[in-house]
Design a protein around this motif. Sequence first.
Motif, PDB file in Angstrom:
ATOM      1  N   ASP A  26       0.856  -1.242  -0.037  1.00  0.00           N
ATOM      2  CA  ASP A  26      -0.038  -0.002  -0.109  1.00  0.00           C
ATOM      3  C   ASP A  26       0.998   1.202   0.012  1.00  0.00           C
ATOM      4  N   SER A  27       2.113   1.057  -0.215  1.00  0.00           N
ATOM      5  CA  SER A  27       3.041   2.301  -0.364  1.00  0.00           C
ATOM      6  C   SER A  27       2.880   2.967  -1.817  1.00  0.00           C
ATOM      7  N   TYR A  28       1.744   3.187  -2.117  1.00  0.00           N
ATOM      8  CA  TYR A  28       1.795   4.193  -3.316  1.00  0.00           C
ATOM      9  C   TYR A  28       0.560   4.932  -3.598  1.00  0.00           C
ATOM     10  N   GLU A  29       0.347   5.767  -4.387  1.00  0.00           N
ATOM     11  CA  GLU A  29      -0.919   6.446  -4.639  1.00  0.00           C
ATOM     12  C   GLU A  29      -1.255   6.557  -6.139  1.00  0.00           C
ATOM     13  N   GLY A  30      -2.668   6.606  -6.327  1.00  0.00           N
ATOM     14  CA  GLY A  30      -3.183   6.269  -7.759  1.00  0.00           C
ATOM     15  C   GLY A  30      -3.361   4.705  -7.799  1.00  0.00           C
ATOM     16  N   GLY A  31      -3.481   4.390  -8.954  1.00  0.00           N
ATOM     17  CA  GLY A  31      -3.391   3.067  -9.293  1.00  0.00           C
ATOM     18  C   GLY A  31      -4.583   1.960  -8.753  1.00  0.00           C
ATOM     19  N   ASN A  32      -5.739   2.644  -8.828  1.00  0.00           N
ATOM     20  CA  ASN A  32      -7.016   2.182  -8.482  1.00  0.00           C
ATOM     21  C   ASN A  32      -7.339   1.111  -9.455  1.00  0.00           C
ATOM     22  N   LEU A  33      -7.983  -0.135  -9.097  1.00  0.00           N
ATOM     23  CA  LEU A  33      -8.345  -1.127  -9.945  1.00  0.00           C
ATOM     24  C   LEU A  33      -9.820  -0.507  -9.985  1.00  0.00           C
ATOM     25  N   THR A  34     -10.323  -0.175 -11.338  1.00  0.00           N
ATOM     26  CA  THR A  34     -11.700   0.326 -11.505  1.00  0.00           C
ATOM     27  C   THR A  34     -12.435  -0.645 -12.592  1.00  0.00           C
ATOM     28  N   PHE A  35     -13.664  -0.851 -12.549  1.00  0.00           N
ATOM     29  CA  PHE A  35     -14.693  -1.415 -13.268  1.00  0.00           C
ATOM     30  C   PHE A  35     -15.701  -0.567 -14.214  1.00  0.00           C
ATOM     31  N   ASN A  36     -15.708  -0.479 -15.043  1.00  0.00           N
ATOM     32  CA  ASN A  36     -16.436   0.586 -16.085  1.00  0.00           C
ATOM     33  C   ASN A  36     -17.833   0.369 -15.598  1.00  0.00           C
ATOM     34  N   ILE A  96      -3.351  -4.153   2.028  1.00  0.00           N
ATOM     35  CA  ILE A  96      -2.647  -5.195   1.817  1.00  0.00           C
ATOM     36  C   ILE A  96      -3.251  -6.378   2.080  1.00  0.00           C
ATOM     37  N   GLY A  97      -3.143  -7.419   1.240  1.00  0.00           N
ATOM     38  CA  GLY A  97      -3.951  -8.624   1.344  1.00  0.00           C
ATOM     39  C   GLY A  97      -5.343  -8.873   0.909  1.00  0.00           C
ATOM     40  N   ASP A  98      -5.808  -7.498   0.411  1.00  0.00           N
ATOM     41  CA  ASP A  98      -7.313  -7.608  -0.168  1.00  0.00           C
ATOM     42  C   ASP A  98      -7.143  -8.324  -1.531  1.00  0.00           C
ATOM     43  N   MET A  99      -8.360  -9.329  -1.587  1.00  0.00           N
ATOM     44  CA  MET A  99      -8.205 -10.013  -2.951  1.00  0.00           C
ATOM     45  C   MET A  99      -9.697  -9.761  -3.823  1.00  0.00           C
ATOM     46  N   ILE A 100      -9.413  -9.143  -4.996  1.00  0.00           N
ATOM     47  CA  ILE A 100     -10.665  -8.928  -5.656  1.00  0.00           C
ATOM     48  C   ILE A 100     -10.829  -9.919  -6.825  1.00  0.00           C
ATOM     49  N   ILE A 101     -12.051 -10.631  -6.703  1.00  0.00           N
ATOM     50  CA  ILE A 101     -12.485 -11.759  -7.700  1.00  0.00           C
ATOM     51  C   ILE A 101     -13.551 -11.262  -8.697  1.00  0.00           C
ATOM     52  N   PRO A 146      -3.203   5.052 -13.534  1.00  0.00           N
ATOM     53  CA  PRO A 146      -1.889   5.163 -13.431  1.00  0.00           C
ATOM     54  C   PRO A 146      -1.634   5.575 -11.835  1.00  0.00           C
ATOM     55  N   ILE A 147      -0.221   5.230 -11.708  1.00  0.00           N
ATOM     56  CA  ILE A 147       0.277   5.345 -10.140  1.00  0.00           C
ATOM     57  C   ILE A 147       0.773   6.784 -10.443  1.00  0.00           C
ATOM     58  N   THR A 148       0.406   7.629  -9.391  1.00  0.00           N
ATOM     59  CA  THR A 148       0.925   8.929  -9.149  1.00  0.00           C
ATOM     60  C   THR A 148       2.084   8.963  -8.362  1.00  0.00           C
ATOM     61  N   SER A 149       2.509   8.260  -7.385  1.00  0.00           N
ATOM     62  CA  SER A 149       3.701   7.943  -6.652  1.00  0.00           C
ATOM     63  C   SER A 149       3.900   6.693  -6.098  1.00  0.00           C
ATOM     64  N   GLY A 150       4.959   6.188  -5.688  1.00  0.00           N
ATOM     65  CA  GLY A 150       5.338   5.251  -5.203  1.00  0.00           C
ATOM     66  C   GLY A 150       5.236   3.923  -6.272  1.00  0.00           C
TER      67      GLY A 150
END
Length: 184
Positions: A126-136, A148-153, A164-168
């Motif tokens: 979780d040492s980043y910003e941005g990078g969200n997984l999105t569903f249209n 950390i450890g979350d699983m999306i199925i 896009p990752i903005t930092s980290g």
Amino acid sequence: MKVVVKPKAFTKEQCESIISFHTDWFGNRGYVGNNENRRIDTSNRQCMVYIPPSIECVPNWLIIDIFKKIHSANKEVFNFNLGKTENIDLNLLKYDPGAHFDTHMDLGDGDTSSLRKISFTLLLNDSYEGGNLTFNIIPEMSQRNSEIGDMIIFPSYLEHKVEPITSGVRWSLVGWILGDKHFI
């Protein structure tokens, strides 16, 4: 259309262990596994891809835990026919600042990607910003404030992207459970 989120599916220590696999798994941006003739399409993605040379290079505890969580989600929500075999493909992804993965589906028309039924993303840090997984088509299920450890199925035919990752640096383990037949 549903997405299953399994909070804290893996411990922080397990996630750190998974990140360390990149030193043993062959992989450079643009290549898949040991076959340098198969190029990854980099027109819609920008990230480092680490792929185990074979499933035998993946610790048994990880495969067992992934299958338990996937089969539970499949039984509760999707009810896909996954066939009699337990086939899985895995990629360890590293997103540096600016890296992203444009909108796509995990189904393909070649090799095993055409048999993908269930996709998953396991957040490893979780040492980043941005990078969200999105569903249209179901924005309320998009990854926000994941830990950390979350699983999306989700079904492999569901369109999604990584912003896009903005930092980290963002690390994730992604994978696909394969059926023995195509979706009809």
